[in-house]
Design an enzyme around this catalytic site. Structure first.
Site, mmCIF file in Angstrom:
data_model
loop_
_atom_site.group_PDB
_atom_site.id
_atom_site.type_symbol
_atom_site.label_atom_id
_atom_site.label_comp_id
_atom_site.label_asym_id
_atom_site.label_seq_id
_atom_site.Cartn_x
_atom_site.Cartn_y
_atom_site.Cartn_z
ATOM 1 C CE LYS A 126 -2.264 -0.533 4.030
ATOM 2 N NZ LYS A 126 -1.979 -1.971 4.180
ATOM 3 C CB THR A 183 5.247 0.376 -2.410
ATOM 4 O OG1 THR A 183 6.421 0.460 -1.287
ATOM 5 C CG2 THR A 183 6.280 0.613 -3.292
ATOM 6 N NE ARG A 232 -0.270 3.939 8.161
ATOM 7 C CZ ARG A 232 -0.402 2.144 8.403
ATOM 8 N NH1 ARG A 232 -0.832 1.403 9.120
ATOM 9 N NH2 ARG A 232 -1.024 1.811 6.612
ATOM 10 C CE LYS A 237 5.145 -3.997 7.278
ATOM 11 N NZ LYS A 237 4.936 -3.218 7.804
ATOM 12 C CB ALA A 297 -4.022 -0.837 11.230
ATOM 13 C CG PHE A 347 -4.723 -4.119 9.632
ATOM 14 C CD1 PHE A 347 -3.807 -4.158 8.736
ATOM 15 C CD2 PHE A 347 -5.267 -4.256 10.977
ATOM 16 C CE1 PHE A 347 -3.197 -4.493 10.251
ATOM 17 C CE2 PHE A 347 -4.340 -4.423 11.106
ATOM 18 C CZ PHE A 347 -3.062 -4.350 11.432
ATOM 19 C CG PHE A 399 5.520 -9.235 -6.574
ATOM 20 C CD1 PHE A 399 3.806 -7.882 -6.182
ATOM 21 C CD2 PHE A 399 6.330 -9.355 -5.513
ATOM 22 C CE1 PHE A 399 4.039 -7.455 -5.276
ATOM 23 C CE2 PHE A 399 6.162 -8.405 -3.956
ATOM 24 C CZ PHE A 399 4.723 -7.337 -3.985
ATOM 25 C CD1 TRP A 414 8.779 -2.287 -5.053
ATOM 26 C CD2 TRP A 414 9.928 -3.544 -6.753
ATOM 27 N NE1 TRP A 414 10.033 -2.732 -4.592
ATOM 28 C CE2 TRP A 414 10.768 -3.321 -5.112
ATOM 29 C CE3 TRP A 414 10.692 -3.793 -7.984
ATOM 30 C CZ2 TRP A 414 12.014 -4.546 -5.417
ATOM 31 C CZ3 TRP A 414 11.971 -4.528 -7.761
ATOM 32 C CH2 TRP A 414 12.408 -4.777 -6.992
#
Lengths: 567, 567
Positions: free
Chosen positions: B72, B74, B101, B112, B280, B308, B389, B417
């Site tokens: 999200k 990215t 955020r 992460k 979240a 989320f 991807f 990306w």
């Protein structure tokens, strides 16, 4: 009544870009934090140090204080402003720059209030300096706590290093006075909540990471020192360091930005580096080495302070920090007050505002002891500065100054609190004169002890030479630990004594210059990252508590965003 | 392999003064933090809001994610760069501004990694954004912890408010994954060490102070909300608030500077407000209201995200934040990946990279459920963005897009990306089209429930309408607490559900769009400062732990000061 806060909020601040320009720094050289605060990167300072010669270093220390404090920070600021005022009529005096400690938020919300000077001798923006500032203490807390977390996590995930949970030395920290965290049990969150053990939290200024931060000469030195911090011992009683748990890189990353000294200004626009603030008991109690070096290379005069009285602050400043940095002061200001003299002359705290010339002279024993140490042990020229209070009488002041002068000690009164730099002109002139004389004599650094002596001897030397003690009492537990430190390769470390600041002895109620007293050492600790051995000779509180009515109750913010009630 | 960090470190950043100038802000309007970060004061934003009309608001949300996340942040960055790329050929599109955020340091040192986008869709300076940034989280932690300290100190000094030590809700926080603090006993430091009690620490993003910070519309609103936070109950079961212990002013003073939104840029120089970051689950999971408002008044397009999947993030964004702020999106991007579709189509996580068009179509039930909610319940136009991807095949992608288009749902693939804004041009065009259509229709805000309904009914409405549940299971303990909240005057509060993000149900293993499931509510909590009722329907971890080999082990700093190993 006009409060410190009123004065600070009504001040017209110069842009920090102009303050930096006055030090020869381009705007692109600095890292602004708003328009009145900045960080100066370490590589910029390194370059400046290569091309300039160091200015004069002036240490501001004090006689043994009363609980109210005698005004070292305020006097430091007044002296820098006084020197810069003097330079207006005598340009060859050059520029004075401050190097001071950052305030902890603990006292801000507790009892003591802020620590950015007072009256017309303040550093500004005081409300920012006292609250978060540029985030250095938060970075130090995060680095310290990450090390603690990684250690407990290592134990949780199998404890390959065989860490003994009863021998963990690292404590988590917060920058608040939080008495409920003085004793805790952690790891109670069930199977995934770590391994239960006793623990305690300290205030951030008491952490070894803070001491390391303040003694580091570069980012590389910082990483090496962090790596050496002993977090715990294993069951074979071998030290487990930050390097052992693989945390030195991450801790250094957390501190990378913070390591650049912060630049602000006094009310009279004297440049001020305010950076780092280790405890003056279990640590060395002065601002970062990099900030002092920055001031030395960018200014002609560096005015800096060291925590507590000269027996603790000056001794550690000289024996730990100056020795590490390869610097030495040209003169030392010893801050004194008539109230502290009267206190050491036997008057109770409640009565020190009542005029009493006899008690003033009686209390000189303490002040003279400190001045004698500076002169005879370290070869430094003391300048006594009487930080004048409204209740002081001229008769007492004249008697005090004449007494000292009759003994050959330079002494002046100073009204910087009420009058700013103009009130500190006499002090500035006395300092210039003392520094000139000392530099002509060129005696260089002299320490109270040499590093290559045994740890036990170094402790005894400080006790006898500095405190005037008959001897030290070292329990077997302590001598055993000293032997262990020596075996581990730390025999050459300097000594950092933690004892009461209220007396030259370890008994806070012994005033003046007590004789034949014994320094009772309760414990010793190795700060392997900071590179010193802490000698604990008193009850050292590393997590203060809030009083029943803390200052936090009066602090507020107006609708237009002004903070009120900070003092 | 080129890492995110390599790309970020090789980026040429514009001066933040130039980025601000692009938004119509003078250099003196902003508070620089270095030359590539700044805060924009709230009064400057208020002035801007008065003189401009709001731009288009675009929410980026997602289908129910896999544990790896679908990108999200990215995609949000890619979309903003794509809109600004589009504006180069079509100037009337106007300027896009991000509202995101702030990352927590917990994941940075844990598993992460950072949270500043990835590949060629990043916000920079990523190493600063991921470590401390401008100190907001430290300020929030300090404010939260001061409240906790003052409460324990009140109990220590006599407990005039009769606080029940077994009913204390405020927990101290750190911004680290510290599992050993999940369960603790505090107050064990003897007579002066507070009163012993069970306690726990949370990560800072889980604190109510964070939620309050992110929903406040002004400094005054912040102080009022902080004051309403319920810290504990007394023995008569009455709430004890921050106001009751006199801490609202001090907490606000600690947060005053932090409240100004932070401005940075994307790799392609799109302005980005990055500010606040509540959980979240037990909170609403999106950046500060002030940052979103800032982007809306200074830019033509505001691209923002919510944590989320859409069942949680979009629902809270719309029902809590948009309702509080009086704003509403013009279109919603639903981020999807072929791997998440295959996962919801029944494929195991290990096999989602294997081409499988059938599973892709099978997993559409989840994505279509979210899109249906957005369209039918909130009246919003969804634009599905396939975040491409390297392992995705053209055949799968074409099938996925055609499937959605056949159902009348706008769908595009996007390669931001790998390609930055140029890779998101199709997404940008689809968003502009969707927003144009929606604004022409002008349907305005539609919520999943109305505030004036009873709390129990609101919970049931969300469960049935958003999650597709048959019903909710509310134990007596819960209905009793809901009645208590209503009696205390909070019956009109919006609902903030804490449940797994991996399923539309409360069972994380139920994929796709489960039917006839029951939402089991375990507990409810009042966040009186944030102004919502938290409904706990799952195991909610408010203090993460570090894995056995945390990322902290690989993070380092080179001798010339570059951070390595952040990803």
């Amino acid at each position: 009544m006009t409060t410190d806060m009123d004065i600070a909020l009504n001040a017209e601040l110069d842009s920090i870009i102009d303050i930096a320009a006055g030090l020869g720094l381009e705007s692109q050289d600095i890292i602004p934090y708003g328009w009145t605060k900045a960080k100066v990167p370490v590589d910029v300072l390194d370059k400046a140090a290569e091309t300039t010669s160091d200015g004069h270093l002036i240490l501001v220390t004090a006689m043994s204080p009363t609980p109210a404090g005698e005004g070292k920070t305020t006097t430091s600021i007044g002296l820098a402003d006084g020197l810069n005022e003097l330079a207006r009529s005598k340009p060859d005096v050059g520029q004075a720059v401050l190097a001071l400690r950052e305030p902890s938020m603990g006292p801000v919300f507790g009892m003591k209030g802020g620590a950015a000077g007072g009256g017309y001798a303040q550093v500004v923006p005081m409300e920012d300096i006292n609250l978060h500032f540029t985030g250095d203490f938060a970075a130090i807390a995060a680095a310290n706590n990450l090390a603690a977390t990684m250690l407990d996590n290592h134990i949780h995930h199998g404890n390959e290093l065989d860490v003994d949970p009863r021998r963990i030395h690292i404590r988590r920290v917060v920058d608040l006075n939080d008495r409920a965290l003085r004793g805790v049990v952690i790891g109670l969150g069930g199977l995934n909540g770590g391994v239960p053990r006793e623990d305690a939290f300290d205030i951030v200024v008491a952490s070894e990471v803070m001491a390391v931060f303040c003694l580091s000469t570069s980012l590389t030195d910082l990483k090496q020192r962090l790596g050496r911090i002993v977090l715990a011992h294993n069951r074979s009683r071998e030290p487990i360091t930050v390097n052992d748990i693989g945390a030195a890189g991450a801790l250094t990353a957390l501190l990378r930005s913070a390591l650049a000294p912060n630049l602000v200004q006094s009310l009279e626009h004297s440049p001020a580096f305010i950076h780092g603030g280790p405890f003056a008991n279990i640590a060395h109690g002065c601002n970062s080495l990099l900030a002092t070096k920055a001031a030395l290379s960018l200014g002609d005069w560096t005015v800096t302070e060291a925590g507590f009285g000269a027996d603790l602050g000056a001794e550690k400043f000289l024996g730990i920090k100056c020795r590490t940095a390869g610097i030495w002061p040209s003169a030392v200001v010893v801050v004194a007050t008539l109230r502290a003299l009267k206190y050491h002359g036997g008057i109770s705290v409640a009565d020190v505002q009542t005029p009493n010339t006899e008690a003033v002279i009686e209390g000189m024993s303490n002040l003279e002891h400190h001045c004698g140490n500076l002169l005879n042990i370290y070869g430094l020229t003391p300048v006594v500065c009487f930080n004048r209070f409204p209740t002081d009488t001229d008769e007492e002041m004249t008697a005090a100054i004449e007494h000292l002068r009759s003994k050959g000690i330079s002494a002046v009164e100073s009204t910087h609190w009420a009058d700013g730099g103009k009130g500190a002109l006499a002090l500035a002139e006395a300092v210039v004169e003392a520094a000139g004389g000392a530099e002509k004599a060129g005696s260089g650094a002299r320490y109270s002890y040499e590093l290559d002596r045994p740890l036990e001897e170094k402790i005894r030397t400080i006790a006898q030479r500095i405190y005037g003690a008959a001897d030290v009492d070292l329990p077997t537990k302590v001598t055993r630990k000293l032997k262990q430190f020596t075996d581990e390769g730390y025999g050459d470390a300097p000594i950092c004594v933690a004892k009461t600041q209220y007396s030259l002895s370890t008994d806070g109620s012994l005033r003046g210059a007590p004789k034949d007293h014994i320094i009772e050492v309760k414990d010793v600790r190795l700060s392997a990252g900071a590179g010193f051995v802490v000698v604990i000779a008193g009850d050292i509180m590393t997590m203060p508590g809030l009083p029943k009515e803390p200052s936090a109750l009066t602090i507020d913010v107006t609708e237009d965003g002004n903070i009120t009630g900070l003092f």
